[in-house]
Every structure is written in structure tokens, then in C-alpha cells.
Design an enzyme around this catalytic site. Structure first.
Site, PDB file in Angstrom:
ATOM      1  N   SER A   6       0.794  -1.227   0.000  1.00 29.56           N
ATOM      2  CA  SER A   6       0.000   0.000   0.000  1.00 29.56           C
ATOM      3  C   SER A   6       0.825   1.276   0.000  1.00 29.56           C
ATOM      4  O   SER A   6       0.375   2.294  -0.514  1.00 29.56           O
ATOM      5  CB  SER A   6      -0.950  -0.001   1.195  1.00 29.56           C
ATOM      6  OG  SER A   6      -0.231  -0.108   2.405  1.00 29.56           O
ATOM      7  N   HIS A  10      -5.262  -3.045  -3.048  1.00 35.35           N
ATOM      8  CA  HIS A  10      -4.877  -2.082  -4.096  1.00 35.35           C
ATOM      9  C   HIS A  10      -4.757  -2.727  -5.483  1.00 35.35           C
ATOM     10  O   HIS A  10      -4.501  -2.027  -6.462  1.00 35.35           O
ATOM     11  CB  HIS A  10      -3.567  -1.390  -3.722  1.00 35.35           C
ATOM     12  CG  HIS A  10      -3.676  -0.650  -2.422  1.00 35.35           C
ATOM     13  ND1 HIS A  10      -4.089   0.656  -2.346  1.00 35.35           N
ATOM     14  CD2 HIS A  10      -3.478  -1.060  -1.146  1.00 35.35           C
ATOM     15  CE1 HIS A  10      -4.117   1.035  -1.076  1.00 35.35           C
ATOM     16  NE2 HIS A  10      -3.757   0.014  -0.324  1.00 35.35           N
ATOM     17  N   LYS A  60     -11.561   1.342  -2.513  1.00 29.65           N
ATOM     18  CA  LYS A  60     -10.481   1.925  -3.318  1.00 29.65           C
ATOM     19  C   LYS A  60     -10.925   1.916  -4.787  1.00 29.65           C
ATOM     20  O   LYS A  60     -11.774   2.712  -5.154  1.00 29.65           O
ATOM     21  CB  LYS A  60      -9.187   1.181  -3.025  1.00 29.65           C
ATOM     22  CG  LYS A  60      -8.860   1.249  -1.518  1.00 29.65           C
ATOM     23  CD  LYS A  60      -7.570   0.593  -1.158  1.00 29.65           C
ATOM     24  CE  LYS A  60      -7.461   0.294   0.329  1.00 29.65           C
ATOM     25  NZ  LYS A  60      -7.558   1.451   1.215  1.00 29.65           N
TER      26      LYS A  60
HETATM   27  C1  LIG Z   1      -3.505  -3.223   2.076  1.00 31.59           C
HETATM   28  C2  LIG Z   1      -4.684  -2.714   2.834  1.00 31.59           C
HETATM   29  N1  LIG Z   1      -5.436  -3.579   3.522  1.00 31.59           N
HETATM   30  C3  LIG Z   1      -6.504  -3.168   4.225  1.00 31.59           C
HETATM   31  C4  LIG Z   1      -6.869  -1.836   4.255  1.00 31.59           C
HETATM   32  C5  LIG Z   1      -8.058  -1.438   5.077  1.00 31.59           C
HETATM   33  O1  LIG Z   1      -9.178  -1.347   4.290  1.00 31.59           O
HETATM   34  P1  LIG Z   1     -10.398  -0.420   4.724  1.00 31.59           P
HETATM   35  O2  LIG Z   1     -10.005   0.985   4.407  1.00 31.59           O
HETATM   36  O3  LIG Z   1     -11.557  -0.914   3.948  1.00 31.59           O
HETATM   37  O4  LIG Z   1     -10.563  -0.633   6.210  1.00 31.59           O
HETATM   38  C6  LIG Z   1      -6.106  -0.903   3.553  1.00 31.59           C
HETATM   39  C7  LIG Z   1      -6.401   0.546   3.501  1.00 31.59           C
HETATM   40  O5  LIG Z   1      -7.296   1.144   3.882  1.00 31.59           O
HETATM   41  C8  LIG Z   1      -4.986  -1.347   2.827  1.00 31.59           C
HETATM   42  O6  LIG Z   1      -4.226  -0.474   2.159  1.00 31.59           O
END
Ligand SMILES: Cc1ncc(COP(=O)(O)O)c(C=O)c1O
Length: 389
Positions: A183, A211, A243
């Protein structure tokens, strides 16, 4: 501790964060997610959203959302196992399973909760082992820590080290955890090698493709589609909807048995209110666009190429990424903040990402692109970077 000394402790920590250039604040948006936004009352060209395909404000999603809100109201009212699982939720789970080529999918309210829920359902004691890439997202780190299993972190994408660590210890259950697209770095996990190692050591493999979903693969089904990996290769695929899909929430996709097990045991799925049905309906509309409008991924790739070529000519320290996440590595938090502020003064928003989100001395500007950006937008960013870097 008196009330005063408790507050003093908080204020000391806040001050320390300020002096280390680690203080964070929110910006207030008065417009939808799109490249040109009104932020803190000013027009801004934004390069830090995760709305990679430009769908968050798409008319098809808005209209599906409206229609479902008329039919189902706003709140889901209860957890999925109570009365909160509506027809749009069911349809979306089926559509996500088909999209990812898995037997079944299960919706979660956020990606963070999905990761906590899945990992904590699978790992139950100190004889379980979780192997996690050092650069995994915070939610995967927290999921491993909370599980009470022994956590083994391996150097980023280092399969030799992971292999050694897997050979070193026996576990009741072993789980390998990795981001698909990292990320904060934008590079991808070596998922084919991970799948082989997992098979060799009889470990679960879970890929968080938050992502990659929407941005990678021929139909946008993510890194595993791009690498041709099936449910047998990667039994646990987690993806988020907030996203590239432009809505909110998350899902896990895998075998029918895995999903049934999670329904019985994943506490962050059981003990929480289901996402609003209108969000599920909007996500169904979004999935259609993700699959049918390949031009969005093609345009994104053209923007990424344009940016990398221009940034390389300017001598900017790019990272090895072919995805819409294109960080500029700065190092010091102070300098990253300074550059971010200068860009903001020029009407361009790129947030500085600092520790603890990234390792010490690797503060960066996390530039992200959306299919809604134009070549002129990218040119403007490059011109501003040339002036201020
Ligand atoms: C790799 C990754 N996993 C999980 C999440 C968490 O997802 P959410 O925003 O839906 O809680 C994110 C970013 O928000 C992320 O970048």
C-alpha cells in the site's frame, strides 16, 4: 494519576509528535472524490486518493445507490446473521465470487475488520504461526498481533528468508500473510513463489489485494488474476471495496468450507452491523464498470508511464512500482512535510507518509493516480515537483 497528569501525558506525546514532524491532521473536502476537489475551501488537484478507477462519483453508482436506498432504506439495521443481510448483499457476494473465480465470497464492513476477523478466526493459539511481510499494511500486522499466534516477520518480499523461517519451526496452523500490492510502496508480492512455499509447508496463504482489485488483471480481478493463480494456489483472497471499486467495505473470497467457517467464527463479521444495502447495490454497479471498461486500466497505465518518464528526467527518487501507487522517497519526515506543503501551496494535494506508517527514515510522498486524471493533470504535477523538489 490525577486528571491533570493524565492530560499532561497526552499533551507531551502530542508535542513530541509535532517536533518530530509526525503530527497528522485531516483536510475537509467539500466536493466528491475526483482529481479536482475543493479541500479546506481551496481548489486542489489531488494525487493521493485510492479511487484508482475514478468510480467513487460515477453516475451509475450514484443511481444504483439511490434506487437501493429507496427500496431498502439507509441503514441495514442489524448484523448479517440477524436481519441485516439483504438481497443486494447476497447478490454482491455472488458477483464477487464469480469476479475473483472463487467458490464463495463474504462481505465485511471494512478491510481492517476483514483482516482482523479472518486471521483471528484461523489462528487460535500460541502453537500457531503467522508469517508476515515486513511491509504489510497495519491491519494485517494488527490482525497477527491480536490473534495471539506467534508472529514471524520476514524481510520484504524475501522468499529465501521466508523459506528458512518456514523450515525452522513446526506449527499447529501456519498462515502466510501478505499485501498483494504494497500500500505504501506500490510494488507487488511474488505471489507465485508464495503459493509454492505455502503448498510445500502446508501453510495457509492469504493475500490482501486491497490495491490490486480493479487495477490489475485483464478484467480487474487483481494481482491473482494477473498472475493466473487459482483458489487452490491462494486459498484466501481479501479485497476492499473503498479503493478502485469506489464504494466502501471489503470481502474475502475462497472455498465454500472456508467461508462457512468464517461465518461461524469471524468475530468482526458476526458482531457488527452489515454495511448499508445501498452500498452493496452501488458496488454491484461498480463491478460491472470495472469488468467492462478496460479503458480505465489502460488510461491509468498511460498516466503512470507519463509520470515515471517525467519524474526520471527530473531525477526524482521513484520506487520500483508499476501500479497507480508511485511514491517519491524523501527520507526525512521534515523534508517530506516541507515538499507536501509547497505542493499544497501550488494547489496540488499529495500527502506525506511518515513513520510509523512506513519504516524510520523512509518518509515519502505517496503519489497515486486515477483513471479520472488527465495527461495535463500529470504535467502540472511534474511542473510543480520540478519547482519545489
Ligand atoms: C492493504 C490494505 N489492507 C486493508 C486496508 C483497510 O481497508 P479499509 O479501508 O476498507 O478498512 C487498507 C487501507 O485502507 C490497505 O491499504
Amino acid at each position: 494519576m490525577t486528571n491533570n497528569s493524565k492530560i499532561t501525558r497526552l499533551l507531551t506525546e502530542l508535542e513530541s509528535r509535532r517536533t518530530r514532524h509526525l503530527y497528522r491532521r485531516t483536510h475537509i473536502a467539500d466536493s466528491p472524490q475526483q482529481p479536482h476537489m475543493t479541500i479546506d475551501g481551496k481548489p486542489m488537484l489531488v494525487f493521493c486518493s485510492n479511487d484508482y478507477l475514478g468510480l467513487a462519483n460515477h453516475p451509475d453508482l450514484i443511481s444504483a445507490f439511490r434506487q437501493a436506498a429507496n427500496e431498502y432504506g439507509v441503514g441495514s439495521g442489524a448484523a448479517h446473521l440477524v436481519s441485516g443481510h439483504s438481497r443486494p448483499h447476497q447478490q454482491l457476494e455472488e458477483a464477487l465470487a464469480a469476479f475473483t473465480g472463487r467458490e464463495r465470497a463474504l462481505l465485511f464492513s471494512t478491510g481492517y475488520m476483514a483482516n482482523l476477523g479472518i486471521v483471528n478466526a484461523l489462528l487460535t493459539n500460541r502453537n500457531d504461526l503467522v508469517y508476515a511481510d515486513r511491509l504489510n499494511h497495519a491491519s494485517l500486522v494488527d490482525a497477527g498481533l491480536l490473534s495471539g499466534a506467534k508472529m514471524v516477520r520476514y524481510p520484504h518480499n524475501d522468499m529465501v528468508s521466508l523459506g528458512k523461517r518456514l523450515r525452522a519451526q513446526e506449527a499447529d496452523t501456519a498462515l502466510i500473510l501478505t499485501d498483494g500490492v504494497f500500500s505504501m510502496d506500490g510494488d507487488v508480492a511474488p505471489v507465485k513463489k508464495l503459493a509454492l512455499l505455502a503448498r510445500e509447508h502446508d501453510a495457509w496463504l492469504m493475500v490482501d489485494d486491497a490495491h490490486g482489485i480493479g487495477t490489475l488483471g485483464e478484467t480487474g480481478a487483481g494481482l491473482l488474476e494477473a498472475e493466473g493463480l487459482s483458489q487452490d494456489d491462494v486459498p484466501i483472497l481479501m479485497g476492499t471495496l473503498g479503493k478502485a471499486l469506489g464504494t466502501a467495505g471489503a470481502f474475502v473470497a475462497g472455498s465454500n468450507d472456508l467461508i462457512e467457517y468464517l461465518i461461524q467464527t469471524a468475530r468482526t463479521w458476526i458482531y457488527t452491523t452489515a454495511q448499508p444495502p445501498a452500498i452493496a447495490a452501488a458496488t454491484l454497479a461498480s463491478l460491472k464498470l470495472v469488468q467492462s471498461e478496460n479503458w480505465r486500466r489502460e488510461h491509468l497505465q498511460a498516466l503512470i508511464k507519463q509520470f515515471r518518464t517525467g519524474a526520471t528526467q527530473l531525477g526524482l527518487p521513484l520506487m520500483p512500482s508499476a501500479t497507480p501507487i508511485q511514491p517519491i522517497l524523501i527520507g526525512s519526515s521534515e523534508q517530506a512535510m516541507h515538499l507536501s506543503r509547497k505542493l499544497e501551496e501550488s494547489g496540488i494535494l499529495v500527502t506525506a507518509i511518515r513513520p510509523p506508517t512506513v519504516p524510520p527514515n523512509t518518509a515519502r510522498l505517496r503519489v497515486t493516480f486515477s483513471a479520472a486524471h488527465t495527461a495535463e493533470d500529470v504535467e502540472r504535477l511534474l511542473t510543480a515537483l520540478e519547482k519545489h523538489y
